[in-house]
Design a protein around this motif. Structure first.
Motif, PDB file in Angstrom:
ATOM      1  N   ILE A 113       7.303  -2.656  -2.930  1.00  0.00           N
ATOM      2  CA  ILE A 113       8.509  -1.946  -3.327  1.00  0.00           C
ATOM      3  C   ILE A 113       8.142  -0.523  -3.755  1.00  0.00           C
ATOM      4  O   ILE A 113       7.048  -0.279  -4.256  1.00  0.00           O
ATOM      5  CB  ILE A 113       9.283  -2.671  -4.440  1.00  0.00           C
ATOM      6  N   LEU A 114       9.073   0.383  -3.556  1.00  0.00           N
ATOM      7  CA  LEU A 114       8.855   1.804  -3.832  1.00  0.00           C
ATOM      8  C   LEU A 114       9.659   2.225  -5.055  1.00  0.00           C
ATOM      9  O   LEU A 114      10.836   1.889  -5.186  1.00  0.00           O
ATOM     10  CB  LEU A 114       9.294   2.638  -2.623  1.00  0.00           C
ATOM     11  N   ASP A 115       9.019   2.958  -5.928  1.00  0.00           N
ATOM     12  CA  ASP A 115       9.680   3.531  -7.106  1.00  0.00           C
ATOM     13  C   ASP A 115      10.644   4.617  -6.633  1.00  0.00           C
ATOM     14  O   ASP A 115      10.224   5.576  -5.971  1.00  0.00           O
ATOM     15  CB  ASP A 115       8.606   4.131  -8.020  1.00  0.00           C
ATOM     16  N   GLN A 166       1.884  -3.172 -10.560  1.00  0.00           N
ATOM     17  CA  GLN A 166       2.239  -1.751 -10.429  1.00  0.00           C
ATOM     18  C   GLN A 166       1.013  -0.916 -10.097  1.00  0.00           C
ATOM     19  O   GLN A 166      -0.023  -1.008 -10.771  1.00  0.00           O
ATOM     20  CB  GLN A 166       2.868  -1.226 -11.716  1.00  0.00           C
ATOM     21  N   ILE A 167       1.147  -0.084  -9.066  1.00  0.00           N
ATOM     22  CA  ILE A 167       0.068   0.804  -8.632  1.00  0.00           C
ATOM     23  C   ILE A 167       0.456   2.256  -8.890  1.00  0.00           C
ATOM     24  O   ILE A 167       1.439   2.763  -8.351  1.00  0.00           O
ATOM     25  CB  ILE A 167      -0.256   0.612  -7.137  1.00  0.00           C
ATOM     26  N   ASN A 168      -0.329   2.901  -9.743  1.00  0.00           N
ATOM     27  CA  ASN A 168      -0.213   4.329 -10.004  1.00  0.00           C
ATOM     28  C   ASN A 168      -1.198   5.007  -9.052  1.00  0.00           C
ATOM     29  O   ASN A 168      -2.376   5.152  -9.358  1.00  0.00           O
ATOM     30  CB  ASN A 168      -0.570   4.609 -11.463  1.00  0.00           C
ATOM     31  N   ILE A 219       4.042  -8.969  -5.390  1.00  0.00           N
ATOM     32  CA  ILE A 219       4.875  -7.799  -5.096  1.00  0.00           C
ATOM     33  C   ILE A 219       4.184  -6.567  -5.649  1.00  0.00           C
ATOM     34  O   ILE A 219       3.952  -6.465  -6.858  1.00  0.00           O
ATOM     35  CB  ILE A 219       6.274  -7.939  -5.715  1.00  0.00           C
ATOM     36  N   LEU A 220       3.835  -5.637  -4.767  1.00  0.00           N
ATOM     37  CA  LEU A 220       3.173  -4.397  -5.173  1.00  0.00           C
ATOM     38  C   LEU A 220       4.228  -3.317  -5.370  1.00  0.00           C
ATOM     39  O   LEU A 220       5.001  -3.025  -4.453  1.00  0.00           O
ATOM     40  CB  LEU A 220       2.166  -3.960  -4.100  1.00  0.00           C
ATOM     41  N   TRP A 221       4.239  -2.744  -6.556  1.00  0.00           N
ATOM     42  CA  TRP A 221       5.177  -1.667  -6.886  1.00  0.00           C
ATOM     43  C   TRP A 221       4.399  -0.362  -6.881  1.00  0.00           C
ATOM     44  O   TRP A 221       3.510  -0.150  -7.697  1.00  0.00           O
ATOM     45  CB  TRP A 221       5.832  -1.973  -8.231  1.00  0.00           C
TER      46      TRP A 221
END
Length: 463
Positions: free
Chosen positions: A135-137, A51-53, A80-82
């Motif tokens: 993937i996009l939040d 997960q990337i903030n 998988i980068l979120w």
């Protein structure tokens, strides 16, 4: 938001337990085919989520700066980068200095604080070149109060008893207005907006915020539409079995996280984990439902505590379990750097990047997962088999074995060293210690030494 989400997770734990008796009426051999009809993309079976903030990921807090970090993430080995929401944030009723990324003022644009749509496409192209999927939040349940939809389509929003638009009922999310999914036009707009980011921008799926607040049939509709474009991965911020039927690949394992926290804090012992996996999940969840195991994420870090606060001396043990037990693991940005801060949610608070032993642990666990199909998610991997031991209250031991490999895990979830015997079972044979490389043969009376909170992993060797 934290108090609400904590209460929500607690209530869902009770619902999950109550559903066990219903699940037992479904024959095991038909449970997956009846309850999971989603076709997981091939690239998700052995995947690790990251997960990337974007606001806190780099000192610049931009998409372009995050793109420059992709080679480092490739070395870490994640798949998988979120990305947390990238759209513009509302100003009306904004919380804090910069507002919540989950208060969307334009569903089809990029927040100028992060960059441009061209930057977003470049990031995804670069990620794809390195073998990542992105993937996009997605925030389908509510919008910002100054989203143009408020004026253009007031009938798309729910109303309180006075007839006024309202935040999502039962929450303290005063910065957003609740949608009404009884409106067919809203459904069409939201479905097309999501498809835009897949078809036109290049995203490979979505993490869906408070997915249980949105009707399941909407998620099932959009999943079918996305699959017609290309294979996608869908993660629900929710803990509900039915979401896996025709919509989501993965759901949050809130119950696992809370159980693991109780064990780490001394409120429960290893038996709680045994009950979680072999009673609750075995009876309530189909095996091909990917359960997301996490030791941190943006909500938990900001509102509940850092990974160190949450799990203390049990942190590494919890991380090892999240990778070797069933499910799909998540790394939240900064965990690998040993981030010790509760990152601010409504303002810039960049992660302090540094070398830390957790980086090597995560990298080695990612490699372990990739190399051993028994550890993969859902039906692509192997089920967990409980291995009885002589210290059941302290030690959780289990085997995952398929036709290609077998992985044995034993974790001491106590503050005292133990010398335990793994009793007779399907694990018996020759293994290599994953961390030391030493060989060990497990017989019915083999003694295993475990330091406090130590997790040991063994890979079967062909004889």
């Amino acid at each position: 938001m934290s108090a609400f989400r904590n209460a929500l997770a607690a209530s869902l734990i009770g619902l999950a337990s109550a559903s066990a008796s219903l699940a037992q009426t479904v024959p095991p051999e038909t449970r997956d085919s009846e309850l999971v009809r989603v076709e997981h993309p091939d690239w998700s079976h052995d995947a690790v989520l990251y997960q990337i903030n974007l606001r806190q990921f780099t000192s610049e807090g931009s998409i372009a700066a995050a793109e420059a970090e992709l080679p480092r993430l490739a070395e870490l080995g994640v798949d998988i980068l979120w990305l947390m929401p990238v759209q513009p944030i509302g100003v009306a009723e904004r919380k804090g200095e910069l507002g919540s990324p989950y208060s969307i003022s334009d569903y089809r644009a990029v927040n100028p604080e992060l960059g441009t749509m061209e930057d977003m496409r470049a990031f995804i192209d670069a990620a794809h070149e390195l073998g990542f999927h992105v993937i996009l939040d997605w925030v389908a349940n509510h919008s910002a109060w100054d989203n143009p939809l408020i004026e253009a389509h007031p009938d798309w929003y729910s109303r309180d008893w006075r007839g006024d638009m309202q935040p999502p009922p039962g929450t303290d999310w005063s910065d957003v207005a609740d949608f009404d999914y009884g409106n067919a036009d809203l459904r069409d707009y939201m479905a097309e907006s999501m498809a835009f980011w897949v078809r036109e921008v290049g995203f490979d799926g979505f993490r869906c915020d408070v997915a249980g607040f949105v009707p399941i049939d909407f998620w099932e509709r959009v999943r079918a539409e996305f699959d017609a474009i290309r294979p996608v991965f869908m993660l629900a911020e929710w803990e509900q079995r039915d979401l896996h039927r025709d919509a989501f690949d993965a759901t949050y394992a809130w119950t696992w996280n809370n159980t693991m926290h109780d064990v780490a804090m001394g409120h429960a012992d290893a038996g709680a984990l045994r009950g979680h996996y072999f009673y609750e999940e075995a009876n309530s969840w189909p095996r091909d439902a990917y359960r997301m195991r996490y030791t941190s994420n943006h909500d938990q870090n900001s509102w509940e505590g850092t990974q160190f606060e949450r799990f203390g001396d049990a942190l590494e043990a919890a991380i090892i379990l999240s990778f070797t037990g069933s499910g799909i693991p998540l790394i939240y940005n900064g965990q690998e750097a040993g981030n010790q801060d509760r990152l601010a949610f409504f303002q810039r608070d960049p992660i302090e990047w540094r070398e830390h032993p957790l980086n090597a642990l995560f990298r080695d666990l990612v490699d372990l997962r990739h190399a051993n199909s028994a550890l993969w998610a859902g039906a692509a991997g192997a089920p967990m088999h409980n291995i009885e031991n002589s210290h059941e209250s302290s030690v959780f031991s289990f085997l995952r074995q398929d036709s290609r490999n077998a992985v044995l895990t034993a974790i001491n979830f106590s503050a005292a060293p133990v010398q335990t015997v793994l009793h007779e079972g399907p694990h018996q044979g020759l293994y290599r210690d994953w961390q030391t490389g030493e060989s060990i043969r497990f017989e019915a009376d083999t003694m295993l030494e475990l330091r406090p909170w130590e997790g040991r992993v063994f890979i079967a060797i062909d004889e």
